[in-house]
Motif scaffolding. Structure first.
Motif, PDB file in Angstrom:
ATOM      1  N   THR A  25     -10.403  32.286  -2.774  1.00 53.50           N
ATOM      2  CA  THR A  25     -10.979  30.939  -2.849  1.00 53.50           C
ATOM      3  C   THR A  25     -10.205  30.067  -3.837  1.00 53.50           C
ATOM      4  O   THR A  25      -9.896  28.908  -3.551  1.00 53.50           O
ATOM      5  N   LEU A  26      -9.880  30.617  -5.004  1.00 55.59           N
ATOM      6  CA  LEU A  26      -9.126  29.847  -6.002  1.00 55.59           C
ATOM      7  C   LEU A  26      -7.729  29.494  -5.501  1.00 55.59           C
ATOM      8  O   LEU A  26      -7.259  28.370  -5.706  1.00 55.59           O
ATOM      9  N   LEU A  27      -7.061  30.428  -4.837  1.00 48.00           N
ATOM     10  CA  LEU A  27      -5.725  30.150  -4.318  1.00 48.00           C
ATOM     11  C   LEU A  27      -5.760  29.114  -3.195  1.00 48.00           C
ATOM     12  O   LEU A  27      -4.894  28.243  -3.116  1.00 48.00           O
ATOM     13  N   THR A  28      -6.768  29.184  -2.351  1.00 45.86           N
ATOM     14  CA  THR A  28      -6.910  28.198  -1.285  1.00 45.86           C
ATOM     15  C   THR A  28      -7.230  26.824  -1.872  1.00 45.86           C
ATOM     16  O   THR A  28      -6.714  25.804  -1.409  1.00 45.86           O
ATOM     17  N   THR A  29      -8.060  26.801  -2.914  1.00 42.48           N
ATOM     18  CA  THR A  29      -8.379  25.538  -3.587  1.00 42.48           C
ATOM     19  C   THR A  29      -7.114  24.919  -4.180  1.00 42.48           C
ATOM     20  O   THR A  29      -6.923  23.699  -4.107  1.00 42.48           O
ATOM     21  N   ALA A  30      -6.259  25.745  -4.751  1.00 41.91           N
ATOM     22  CA  ALA A  30      -4.995  25.234  -5.291  1.00 41.91           C
ATOM     23  C   ALA A  30      -4.172  24.596  -4.181  1.00 41.91           C
ATOM     24  O   ALA A  30      -3.647  23.490  -4.344  1.00 41.91           O
ATOM     25  N   LYS A  31      -4.063  25.267  -3.042  1.00 44.52           N
ATOM     26  CA  LYS A  31      -3.299  24.723  -1.911  1.00 44.52           C
ATOM     27  C   LYS A  31      -3.873  23.392  -1.447  1.00 44.52           C
ATOM     28  O   LYS A  31      -3.136  22.451  -1.146  1.00 44.52           O
ATOM     29  N   LEU A  32      -5.201  23.300  -1.365  1.00 41.37           N
ATOM     30  CA  LEU A  32      -5.848  22.069  -0.910  1.00 41.37           C
ATOM     31  C   LEU A  32      -5.641  20.913  -1.882  1.00 41.37           C
ATOM     32  O   LEU A  32      -5.754  19.751  -1.499  1.00 41.37           O
ATOM     33  N   ASN A  33      -5.353  21.236  -3.151  1.00 35.22           N
ATOM     34  CA  ASN A  33      -5.107  20.204  -4.162  1.00 35.22           C
ATOM     35  C   ASN A  33      -3.618  20.001  -4.406  1.00 35.22           C
ATOM     36  O   ASN A  33      -3.230  19.462  -5.450  1.00 35.22           O
ATOM     37  N   ASP A  34      -2.786  20.431  -3.452  1.00 33.05           N
ATOM     38  CA  ASP A  34      -1.326  20.276  -3.545  1.00 33.05           C
ATOM     39  C   ASP A  34      -0.748  20.883  -4.818  1.00 33.05           C
ATOM     40  O   ASP A  34       0.143  20.317  -5.456  1.00 33.05           O
ATOM     41  N   VAL A  35      -1.276  22.048  -5.200  1.00 35.22           N
ATOM     42  CA  VAL A  35      -0.799  22.794  -6.352  1.00 35.22           C
ATOM     43  C   VAL A  35      -0.176  24.083  -5.840  1.00 35.22           C
ATOM     44  O   VAL A  35      -0.740  24.747  -4.973  1.00 35.22           O
ATOM     45  N   ASP A  36       0.991  24.444  -6.356  1.00 31.89           N
ATOM     46  CA  ASP A  36       1.631  25.695  -5.980  1.00 31.89           C
ATOM     47  C   ASP A  36       0.773  26.849  -6.510  1.00 31.89           C
ATOM     48  O   ASP A  36       0.662  27.019  -7.733  1.00 31.89           O
ATOM     49  N   PRO A  37       0.148  27.635  -5.630  1.00 28.66           N
ATOM     50  CA  PRO A  37      -0.757  28.689  -6.079  1.00 28.66           C
ATOM     51  C   PRO A  37      -0.095  29.721  -6.994  1.00 28.66           C
ATOM     52  O   PRO A  37      -0.695  30.166  -7.963  1.00 28.66           O
ATOM     53  N   GLN A  38       1.150  30.078  -6.714  1.00 28.54           N
ATOM     54  CA  GLN A  38       1.835  31.076  -7.532  1.00 28.54           C
ATOM     55  C   GLN A  38       2.101  30.544  -8.944  1.00 28.54           C
ATOM     56  O   GLN A  38       1.885  31.241  -9.932  1.00 28.54           O
ATOM     57  N   ALA A  39       2.530  29.300  -9.044  1.00 26.92           N
ATOM     58  CA  ALA A  39       2.783  28.690 -10.359  1.00 26.92           C
ATOM     59  C   ALA A  39       1.473  28.546 -11.136  1.00 26.92           C
ATOM     60  O   ALA A  39       1.418  28.841 -12.336  1.00 26.92           O
ATOM     61  N   TRP A  40       0.423  28.089 -10.458  1.00 28.15           N
ATOM     62  CA  TRP A  40      -0.882  27.924 -11.116  1.00 28.15           C
ATOM     63  C   TRP A  40      -1.386  29.257 -11.645  1.00 28.15           C
ATOM     64  O   TRP A  40      -1.812  29.368 -12.802  1.00 28.15           O
ATOM     65  N   LEU A  41      -1.320  30.303 -10.823  1.00 33.23           N
ATOM     66  CA  LEU A  41      -1.818  31.604 -11.227  1.00 33.23           C
ATOM     67  C   LEU A  41      -0.998  32.179 -12.378  1.00 33.23           C
ATOM     68  O   LEU A  41      -1.558  32.690 -13.355  1.00 33.23           O
ATOM     69  N   ALA A  42       0.311  32.064 -12.316  1.00 36.11           N
ATOM     70  CA  ALA A  42       1.173  32.567 -13.393  1.00 36.11           C
ATOM     71  C   ALA A  42       0.882  31.841 -14.707  1.00 36.11           C
ATOM     72  O   ALA A  42       0.752  32.482 -15.765  1.00 36.11           O
ATOM     73  N   ASP A  43       0.784  30.526 -14.658  1.00 37.82           N
ATOM     74  CA  ASP A  43       0.500  29.747 -15.871  1.00 37.82           C
ATOM     75  C   ASP A  43      -0.887  30.074 -16.421  1.00 37.82           C
ATOM     76  O   ASP A  43      -1.071  30.240 -17.629  1.00 37.82           O
ATOM     77  N   THR A  44      -1.867  30.167 -15.537  1.00 37.53           N
ATOM     78  CA  THR A  44      -3.241  30.446 -15.956  1.00 37.53           C
ATOM     79  C   THR A  44      -3.344  31.818 -16.605  1.00 37.53           C
ATOM     80  O   THR A  44      -3.969  31.969 -17.660  1.00 37.53           O
ATOM     81  N   LYS A  55     -13.698  26.107 -22.805  1.00 34.24           N
ATOM     82  CA  LYS A  55     -12.864  25.161 -22.073  1.00 34.24           C
ATOM     83  C   LYS A  55     -12.271  25.781 -20.821  1.00 34.24           C
ATOM     84  O   LYS A  55     -11.170  25.437 -20.404  1.00 34.24           O
ATOM     85  N   VAL A  56     -13.014  26.706 -20.205  1.00 44.42           N
ATOM     86  CA  VAL A  56     -12.522  27.409 -19.022  1.00 44.42           C
ATOM     87  C   VAL A  56     -12.303  26.462 -17.845  1.00 44.42           C
ATOM     88  O   VAL A  56     -11.436  26.697 -17.009  1.00 44.42           O
ATOM     89  N   ASP A  57     -13.035  25.359 -17.795  1.00 47.54           N
ATOM     90  CA  ASP A  57     -12.874  24.404 -16.694  1.00 47.54           C
ATOM     91  C   ASP A  57     -11.482  23.772 -16.670  1.00 47.54           C
ATOM     92  O   ASP A  57     -11.016  23.320 -15.633  1.00 47.54           O
ATOM     93  N   GLU A  58     -10.782  23.781 -17.792  1.00 47.19           N
ATOM     94  CA  GLU A  58      -9.417  23.236 -17.839  1.00 47.19           C
ATOM     95  C   GLU A  58      -8.417  24.107 -17.077  1.00 47.19           C
ATOM     96  O   GLU A  58      -7.321  23.665 -16.772  1.00 47.19           O
ATOM     97  N   LEU A  59      -8.790  25.340 -16.782  1.00 46.32           N
ATOM     98  CA  LEU A  59      -7.889  26.270 -16.108  1.00 46.32           C
ATOM     99  C   LEU A  59      -8.021  26.242 -14.583  1.00 46.32           C
ATOM    100  O   LEU A  59      -7.250  26.895 -13.891  1.00 46.32           O
ATOM    101  N   LEU A  60      -8.953  25.500 -14.069  1.00 53.00           N
ATOM    102  CA  LEU A  60      -9.184  25.472 -12.626  1.00 53.00           C
ATOM    103  C   LEU A  60      -8.066  24.734 -11.896  1.00 53.00           C
ATOM    104  O   LEU A  60      -7.409  23.850 -12.461  1.00 53.00           O
TER     105      LEU A  60
END
Length: 66
Positions: A25-44, A55-60
């Motif tokens: 769900t999180l990876l699909t949400t990243a895709k829907l928001n035009d965010v590279d899922p792999q980059a987002w997950l690695a950074d997070t 401040k966990v909401d900042e990581l979404l």
């Protein structure tokens, strides 16, 4: 939906299935928001150890700014 059922079949347990569904769900949400899922997950994952739990909401995915 059918693909999800087939993939979740091999999650190993009910807990594993829930974890898999959350991650999917999180990876699909990243895709829907035009965010590279792999980059987002690695950074997070690299930020989590030093990040405040309040401040966990900042990581979404929709908050991600590379």
């Amino acid at each position: 939906m059918t693909i999800t059922r087939k993939n979740a079949l091999f999650a190993g347990s009910d807990g594993g299935g829930r974890t898999w569904a959350t991650l999917a769900t999180l990876l699909t949400t990243a895709k829907l928001n035009d965010v590279d899922p792999q980059a987002w997950l690695a950074d997070t994952l690299s930020i989590i150890p030093d990040h405040k739990i309040t401040k966990v909401d900042e990581l979404l995915p929709w908050q991600y700014l590379p």
